[in-house]
Enzyme design. Sequence first.
Site, PDB file in Angstrom:
ATOM      1  N   ASP A 160       0.863  -1.178   0.000  1.00 22.04           N
ATOM      2  CA  ASP A 160       0.000   0.000   0.000  1.00 22.04           C
ATOM      3  C   ASP A 160       0.906   1.237   0.000  1.00 22.04           C
ATOM      4  O   ASP A 160       2.070   1.148   0.395  1.00 22.04           O
ATOM      5  CB  ASP A 160      -0.890  -0.028   1.254  1.00 22.04           C
ATOM      6  CG  ASP A 160      -1.732   1.215   1.390  1.00 22.04           C
ATOM      7  OD1 ASP A 160      -2.328   1.634   0.388  1.00 22.04           O
ATOM      8  OD2 ASP A 160      -1.790   1.774   2.497  1.00 22.04           O
ATOM      9  N   ASP A 360      -2.136  -0.773   5.906  1.00 19.63           N
ATOM     10  CA  ASP A 360      -2.410  -0.210   7.231  1.00 19.63           C
ATOM     11  C   ASP A 360      -3.850   0.266   7.420  1.00 19.63           C
ATOM     12  O   ASP A 360      -4.218   0.701   8.502  1.00 19.63           O
ATOM     13  CB  ASP A 360      -1.474   0.970   7.502  1.00 19.63           C
ATOM     14  CG  ASP A 360      -1.806   2.179   6.635  1.00 19.63           C
ATOM     15  OD1 ASP A 360      -2.214   1.984   5.465  1.00 19.63           O
ATOM     16  OD2 ASP A 360      -1.666   3.320   7.118  1.00 19.63           O
ATOM     17  N   ASP A 364      -7.440  -1.937   3.163  1.00 16.06           N
ATOM     18  CA  ASP A 364      -6.471  -3.003   2.877  1.00 16.06           C
ATOM     19  C   ASP A 364      -6.888  -4.352   3.463  1.00 16.06           C
ATOM     20  O   ASP A 364      -6.298  -5.379   3.141  1.00 16.06           O
ATOM     21  CB  ASP A 364      -5.086  -2.634   3.440  1.00 16.06           C
ATOM     22  CG  ASP A 364      -4.521  -1.363   2.828  1.00 16.06           C
ATOM     23  OD1 ASP A 364      -4.658  -1.199   1.602  1.00 16.06           O
ATOM     24  OD2 ASP A 364      -3.954  -0.532   3.565  1.00 16.06           O
TER      25      ASP A 364
END
Length: 423
Positions: A160, A360, A364
């Site tokens: 990410d 995080d 996600d």
Amino acid sequence: EVDESMLTGETLPVVKAAGDAVTGGTQNTTGAVTVRALRVGADSTLARIVRAVEDAQGTKAPIQRIADRIAAVFVPAILLIALVVFCAWFFLVPAGSDGRLVQALMPAIAVICVACPCALGLATPVAIMVGSGVGAKNGILFKTAASLETTGYTDAVLLDKTGTITTGEPSVVKIVGTRNVPAKFLLSMAAGLELRSEHPLARAILKEAEKDKLSYATVADFEAVPGKGLQGKVAGKVIAGGNADFIRETCELTSDLERAGEEMSRDGVTPLYFSLAGKPAGVIGVSDVVKQTSAEAISQMKALGLQVVLLTGDNAATAKHIGAMVGLDEDHVIAGVLPAGKEAEVRRLQAAGRVAMVGDGINDAPALTRAETGIAIGAGADVALDAADVVLVRSDLADVPAAVRLSRAVVRNIHQNLFWAFF
């Protein structure tokens, strides 16, 4: 202005106008808003994210540990050998004083006893215990023994962007003043204007001013114009700050300031233009900066033979710029993906090998659950921490290659233990 970080992971709010779609679970940050509910309950976006996590948990293949795989072959093989020994003694060797049955049972039992060493039972748990302790000492928490074993088998790592590769907080990266308004004065003036704003970009400017220990005057007649910018008065002079179109309403931007703003935009930096008393005062560039360790961490992942891919809900231009800064080419940058899209990318890469997902945020969570190894940044959302198999307590991307190396070392140690147990 709506904070959609729950959905996209991006920190900057998105301007909404009448007729635009908004998502339940995101936050309105400016003024009041009236919405029409089109999807409720199980049909809402947040409910679909939860359902995606549950589906991934239900379909994720259970991980069979090394010792289990060996035992599945070893135990039947030993029992078969013991049976052969029993038959050989029972049918081929002449009966002794104790009779055929006892004479045949003794060697068969001996085979079973000798073939079940204590070392075989200790080979895996001792290595796992030591590996988990080393990981915890270095800020890497493996939730299960299976996750410690399988992290080292990873073939591809999906990262990410916001909060993982970058800090997740906007920071001032460039200040361009004018002949009459030097950079320090521009920052001080901007901080005074932004003091009463709750926008993340305002916090970045105030943080930079505090770092430079600048003082700033209180602004009177403060006004926030949603989607455009701010304006107020200091000593009777009008100060304005915001996007280029907003500042053009107060003054004519010079070509050098427009050029500076365009360069910032190309580099994925948000330009904030300012004017003072009807004249252009400068432009301040604010961006979510890359963590100091990110580029080196990605380099280490590549050195370990891992395929590294940047996966983000941000726009393509910003994603490619961040990717280039950390050593990833355009082919390894995937932008504009929502939670379901991230999970789909994990499934696509799983066709070629084992996948680890590093993230995080709430957005996600489906991908973290779907991947063979979900790795959560310690400072992330509770949902991400719960969905992950590994937690990086220090929120440092450099701990990802460290976790892979530690896992490989533990598995190598388990193999050595098993070899000596059999030997």
